[in-house]
Scaffold this motif. Structure first.
Motif, PDB file in Angstrom:
ATOM      1  N   ASP A  54       0.820  -1.212   0.000  1.00  8.41           N
ATOM      2  CA  ASP A  54       0.000   0.000   0.000  1.00  8.41           C
ATOM      3  C   ASP A  54       0.852   1.260   0.000  1.00  8.41           C
ATOM      4  O   ASP A  54       0.493   2.271  -0.605  1.00  8.41           O
ATOM      5  CB  ASP A  54      -0.958  -0.018   1.198  1.00  8.41           C
ATOM      6  CG  ASP A  54      -2.033  -1.088   1.014  1.00  8.41           C
ATOM      7  OD1 ASP A  54      -2.514  -1.246  -0.131  1.00  8.41           O
ATOM      8  OD2 ASP A  54      -2.358  -1.784   1.984  1.00  8.41           O
ATOM      9  N   ILE A  57       1.926   1.638  -3.570  1.00  8.39           N
ATOM     10  CA  ILE A  57       0.784   2.123  -4.369  1.00  8.39           C
ATOM     11  C   ILE A  57       0.577   3.616  -4.115  1.00  8.39           C
ATOM     12  O   ILE A  57       0.367   4.410  -5.038  1.00  8.39           O
ATOM     13  CB  ILE A  57      -0.497   1.318  -4.026  1.00  8.39           C
ATOM     14  CG1 ILE A  57      -0.372  -0.118  -4.560  1.00  8.39           C
ATOM     15  CG2 ILE A  57      -1.739   2.000  -4.595  1.00  8.39           C
ATOM     16  CD1 ILE A  57      -1.477  -1.067  -4.106  1.00  8.39           C
ATOM     17  N   HIS A  58       0.680   4.024  -2.856  1.00 12.13           N
ATOM     18  CA  HIS A  58       0.467   5.421  -2.483  1.00 12.13           C
ATOM     19  C   HIS A  58       1.444   6.368  -3.188  1.00 12.13           C
ATOM     20  O   HIS A  58       1.091   7.466  -3.600  1.00 12.13           O
ATOM     21  CB  HIS A  58       0.609   5.578  -0.958  1.00 12.13           C
ATOM     22  CG  HIS A  58       0.443   6.992  -0.497  1.00 12.13           C
ATOM     23  ND1 HIS A  58       1.528   7.847  -0.350  1.00 12.13           N
ATOM     24  CD2 HIS A  58      -0.662   7.713  -0.183  1.00 12.13           C
ATOM     25  CE1 HIS A  58       1.085   9.031   0.043  1.00 12.13           C
ATOM     26  NE2 HIS A  58      -0.252   8.969   0.147  1.00 12.13           N
ATOM     27  N   GLU A  74      -5.286  -9.813  -6.816  1.00 13.55           N
ATOM     28  CA  GLU A  74      -5.328  -9.034  -5.572  1.00 13.55           C
ATOM     29  C   GLU A  74      -4.565  -7.718  -5.712  1.00 13.55           C
ATOM     30  O   GLU A  74      -5.030  -6.651  -5.296  1.00 13.55           O
ATOM     31  CB  GLU A  74      -4.733  -9.860  -4.429  1.00 13.55           C
ATOM     32  CG  GLU A  74      -4.948  -9.197  -3.087  1.00 13.55           C
ATOM     33  CD  GLU A  74      -3.994  -9.726  -2.010  1.00 13.55           C
ATOM     34  OE1 GLU A  74      -3.542 -10.877  -2.137  1.00 13.55           O
ATOM     35  OE2 GLU A  74      -3.722  -8.955  -1.061  1.00 13.55           O
ATOM     36  N   ILE A  75      -3.397  -7.785  -6.323  1.00  7.26           N
ATOM     37  CA  ILE A  75      -2.550  -6.587  -6.434  1.00  7.26           C
ATOM     38  C   ILE A  75      -3.212  -5.557  -7.348  1.00  7.26           C
ATOM     39  O   ILE A  75      -3.282  -4.361  -7.017  1.00  7.26           O
ATOM     40  CB  ILE A  75      -1.148  -6.963  -6.943  1.00  7.26           C
ATOM     41  CG1 ILE A  75      -0.462  -7.888  -5.929  1.00  7.26           C
ATOM     42  CG2 ILE A  75      -0.312  -5.713  -7.194  1.00  7.26           C
ATOM     43  CD1 ILE A  75       0.795  -8.564  -6.445  1.00  7.26           C
ATOM     44  N   LEU A  77      -6.385  -5.234  -8.096  1.00  6.91           N
ATOM     45  CA  LEU A  77      -7.593  -4.659  -7.488  1.00  6.91           C
ATOM     46  C   LEU A  77      -7.245  -3.597  -6.440  1.00  6.91           C
ATOM     47  O   LEU A  77      -7.909  -2.556  -6.361  1.00  6.91           O
ATOM     48  CB  LEU A  77      -8.465  -5.770  -6.882  1.00  6.91           C
ATOM     49  CG  LEU A  77      -9.654  -6.165  -7.772  1.00  6.91           C
ATOM     50  CD1 LEU A  77      -9.225  -6.601  -9.158  1.00  6.91           C
ATOM     51  CD2 LEU A  77     -10.506  -7.237  -7.116  1.00  6.91           C
ATOM     52  N   ARG A  78      -6.193  -3.853  -5.670  1.00  6.60           N
ATOM     53  CA  ARG A  78      -5.803  -2.860  -4.659  1.00  6.60           C
ATOM     54  C   ARG A  78      -5.293  -1.580  -5.323  1.00  6.60           C
ATOM     55  O   ARG A  78      -5.629  -0.470  -4.894  1.00  6.60           O
ATOM     56  CB  ARG A  78      -4.721  -3.439  -3.738  1.00  6.60           C
ATOM     57  CG  ARG A  78      -5.346  -4.153  -2.540  1.00  6.60           C
ATOM     58  CD  ARG A  78      -4.372  -5.070  -1.869  1.00  6.60           C
ATOM     59  NE  ARG A  78      -3.492  -4.366  -0.951  1.00  6.60           N
ATOM     60  CZ  ARG A  78      -2.634  -5.026  -0.153  1.00  6.60           C
ATOM     61  NH1 ARG A  78      -2.579  -6.354  -0.181  1.00  6.60           N
ATOM     62  NH2 ARG A  78      -1.854  -4.352   0.675  1.00  6.60           N
ATOM     63  N   ALA A  79      -4.481  -1.740  -6.351  1.00  9.69           N
ATOM     64  CA  ALA A  79      -3.912  -0.556  -7.014  1.00  9.69           C
ATOM     65  C   ALA A  79      -4.996   0.224  -7.769  1.00  9.69           C
ATOM     66  O   ALA A  79      -5.019   1.460  -7.739  1.00  9.69           O
ATOM     67  CB  ALA A  79      -2.796  -0.983  -7.967  1.00  9.69           C
ATOM     68  N   ALA A  81      -8.183   0.291  -7.091  1.00 11.69           N
ATOM     69  CA  ALA A  81      -9.059   0.954  -6.109  1.00 11.69           C
ATOM     70  C   ALA A  81      -8.437   2.265  -5.638  1.00 11.69           C
ATOM     71  O   ALA A  81      -9.137   3.207  -5.267  1.00 11.69           O
ATOM     72  CB  ALA A  81      -9.315   0.013  -4.932  1.00 11.69           C
ATOM     73  N   ALA A  82      -7.106   2.318  -5.657  1.00 12.34           N
ATOM     74  CA  ALA A  82      -6.426   3.553  -5.257  1.00 12.34           C
ATOM     75  C   ALA A  82      -6.275   4.520  -6.431  1.00 12.34           C
ATOM     76  O   ALA A  82      -5.601   5.545  -6.320  1.00 12.34           O
ATOM     77  CB  ALA A  82      -5.046   3.212  -4.675  1.00 12.34           C
TER      78      ALA A  82
END
Lengths: 333, 333
Positions: A54, A57-58, A74-75, A77-79, A81-82
């Motif tokens: 995270d 990604i930030h 998973e990776i 989707l997290r990225a 979403a950000a």
């Protein structure tokens, strides 16, 4: 200028890092379960090693996913979403559902999804495609694509774990499934046979597949992780009603180097031909992605839907090899 | 030994006549043909006597005949010859239906005459050498084989593309050679056949038969193999076509290219390259084996049953195309 974060620093992560260095973008961070490997890539592109996804990604504009196939979902989707742009190695995902969710998530987040089906950037493959497109061989009837080599060795070797990699069909043959579809259009059905040994010291994996395209064209696709190292061969042949394109294995090797020994006294690796390019296909691919990310008004060479369709063909081949039956493409959903 | 030629429909007859004409103790008694003009033309060309009917030719107390008729007539001519007590060398594919094939085998057995199928590939030096590699066991268990028998569409001889006379197109013409080689290499039978075909290639010819096809075989030992039987070489290709086999085993890979022994010629006369073949002549070896088997009163190295099993595979390929799924062997008549 874009800030790039690379997740996964194996062979592909390393290639991507070197390729981003040939664009105005900047790799600002890398992350890997193997910290030493990540550090080596970080040293090469002069960036930071991250331990927290995270946090990476930030800090970036683009997440470049070069991890084992089963972790893409998973990776990404997290990225997404950000709100980060996505570059993702092939295969898009391990399952069709995961692949569809990746596309939906990127659409919903309004971010680009750029999938590394790099064969579309190999000059010989791109040239053959353009010759077909120009109508020089008429309507495509029969395609033959071959991609055979030895077993990838990694430690730990996730390639050998079918549940993670999907074996030679998902990991290697997907290149040619995508290419066949690029040249001859959507696929209607797949018939495949496969042999896979799961003994401790060998992971031989060999598959022959026959695709029927909606156009009526037939494609024959061979994939192997079963040839003696260091043999790696690709070949392509496209027959149309107005001509034929041939590119047999090993036919375009401009350099052969034979040495008694290397300068350090070691024995040279025999049989590795070299076909030098000023810009290798990974550089061409990443430069294309850079242009797309920059908003250039050019067509995207490989869409998320293309990558999902290639995955669907590969999964149909897996299913056919398991059941011994011809699989209609819509059975994979 | 007194020999007759039954039909010049298949132009392999020219090569067989050429070889027979140069052999000691061989008397070429004459020629008969359903197509009188054709028979007379070739009889004249080779200085052979032309007989108006097959009955008249067979009345000459022949020791053996060579049958090079349209595929659909193999059955009738073989049974006639057997009943006249002549040994038979029959062009491939042996038959166009299971019933025909069974009747041919039965007639020759009943008359106690040899029936040999014209599979010259068994006498091709590179394929013979390749079989030694396989039977030596150095490849280990054979996982699978990717093979081709591609060629130009026979445009000058119209019956090849006539469904009734030929029994089919590329699937019929080009599947049997490699199917036979694979049975010979692997020493076991095919238990299942799958095929896809289309009629895209050579569409200018408006063929009523398939011109492109890929067949997948499964052998009783688990080995799987594909045969690309497409008429995919354009009319201006530098050679007629070819036969290739790549066998992938547990401990190695063997690539056989049966017609690679060529030189490249660039002539102003033809305005395009040609690849004349300089390798050993397989037709001579085949004819010699036929004559020797008759003289020694033993089974020929390639039997009628071999021809039956190979043609059964081609018939199963057609059936698979019809139903869209694999077909089990043996086929029920």
């Amino acid at each position: 200028m874009f800030r790039i974060g690379i997740v996964g620093t194996g062979v592909m992560g390393g290639f991507h890092a070197a390729s981003w260095a040939r664009t105005p973008a900047e790799v600002v961070g890398v992350l890997s379960l193997d910290r030493d490997q990540a550090q080596a890539v970080a040293n090469y592109v002069n960036c930071q090693v991250y331990d927290d996804l995270d946090a990476l990604i930030h800090d970036v504009d683009v997440i470049d996913v070069c991890t084992p196939t089963d972790t893409h979902h998973e990776i990404v989707l997290r990225a997404a979403a950000a709100g980060k742009q996505i570059v993702c190695e092939k295969p898009l995902a391990r399952t069709y559902t995961e692949g569809r969710e990746i596309i939906e998530a990127c659409e919903k987040a309004g971010v680009k999804l750029l999938v590394g089906q790099v064969v579309r950037f190999f000059p010989e493959y791109a040239l053959a495609k353009s010759v077909v497109e120009a109508g020089k061989i008429g309507q495509v009837g029969v395609i033959r694509l071959k991609r055979v080599g030895f077993q990838p060795s990694r430690n730990p070797n996730w390639f050998a774990d079918f549940d993670r990699s999907g074996g030679v069909i998902l990991d290697l043959m997907i290149h040619d499934f995508d290419y066949a579809r690029w040249v001859a259009g959507d696929v209607e059905s797949v018939f495949a046979r496969n042999v896979r040994s799961n003994q401790a010291n060998t992971m031989d994996d060999y598959c022959l597949a026959i695709l029927k395209h909606k156009s009526g064209a037939i494609s024959h696709v061979e994939g192997a992780w079963a040839y003696p190292a260091p043999l790696f061969r690709t070949a392509l042949e496209i027959a149309g009603d107005g001509g034929l394109i041939e590119h047999p294995a090993g036919s375009s090797v401009p350099l052969e180097i034979h040495l008694d020994q290397l300068p350090d006294g070691s024995r040279p690796n025999p049989g590795v031909p070299t076909s030098p390019l000023l810009d290798d296909p990974y550089v061409l691919e990443i430069q294309h992605f850079y242009e797309i990310l920059s908003g250039a008004n050019i067509p995207l060479r490989i869409t998320g839907a293309d990558a999902l369709a290639a995955l669907q063909i590969a999964l149909a081949a897996v299913q056919s090899a398991q059941t011994g039956k011809r699989v209609k493409i819509e059975e994979v959903a | 030994m007194r020999i007759g030629i039954m039909s010049f429909a298949h132009l392999h007859a020219l090569s067989y006549v050429h070889h027979l004409g140069h052999m000691a103790d061989i008397e070429l008694v004459g020629v008969a043909d359903d197509d009188a003009a054709r028979g007379q033309r070739y009889a004249g060309q080779y200085g052979l006597k032309y007989f108006d009917t097959y009955e008249a030719l067979l009345a000459e107390k022949l020791d053996a005949v060579v049958i090079c008729s349209e595929n659909a007539y193999h059955h009738r001519l073989t049974v006639m010859a057997a009943e006249a007590g002549a040994h038979v060398l029959c062009e491939k594919p042996l038959m166009t239906s299971i019933e025909e094939g069974k009747a041919m085998l039965a007639a020759c057995e009943k008359a106690d005459v040899k029936l040999m199928t014209a599979f010259p590939m068994r006498f091709n030096a590179p394929t013979i050498e390749g079989r030694k590699v396989v039977t030596s066991g150095s490849l280990g268990k054979i996982y699978g084989c990717s093979t081709t028998n591609q060629g130009k569409m026979p445009r000058d001889v119209s019956w090849f593309t006539n469904k009734k006379l030929a029994g089919g197109g590329a699937l019929t013409d080009h599947t049997v050679h490699v199917a036979d080689l694979l049975r010979w290499y692997l020493g076991c039978e095919v238990v299942e056949v799958f095929a896809e075909s289309n009629a895209i290639l050579n569409s200018d010819f408006k063929p009523e038969v398939e011109t492109g096809g890929i067949v997948m075989l499964k052998f009783e030992n688990g080995t799987f193999a594909t045969i690309d039987c497409s008429w995919s070489k354009p009319p201006f290709y530098p050679t007629w076509g070819g036969v290739t086999m790549e066998l992938v085993g547990e401990t190695g890979v063997l690539s056989v290219n049966a017609f690679k022994q060529t030189i490249a010629v660039y002539s102003h006369e033809t305005d395009r390259p040609s690849w004349p073949f300089w390798g050993s002549d397989s037709d001579g070896g085949m004819i010699n084996e036929f004559l020797t088997s008759v003289r020694e009163n033993r089974q020929p190295a390639v039997t009628g049953y071999d021809g039956f099993k190979a043609a059964e595979i081609a018939l199963a390929a057609h059936r698979s195309v019809e139903i869209g799924q694999p077909v089990s062997l043996p086929l029920q008549g």
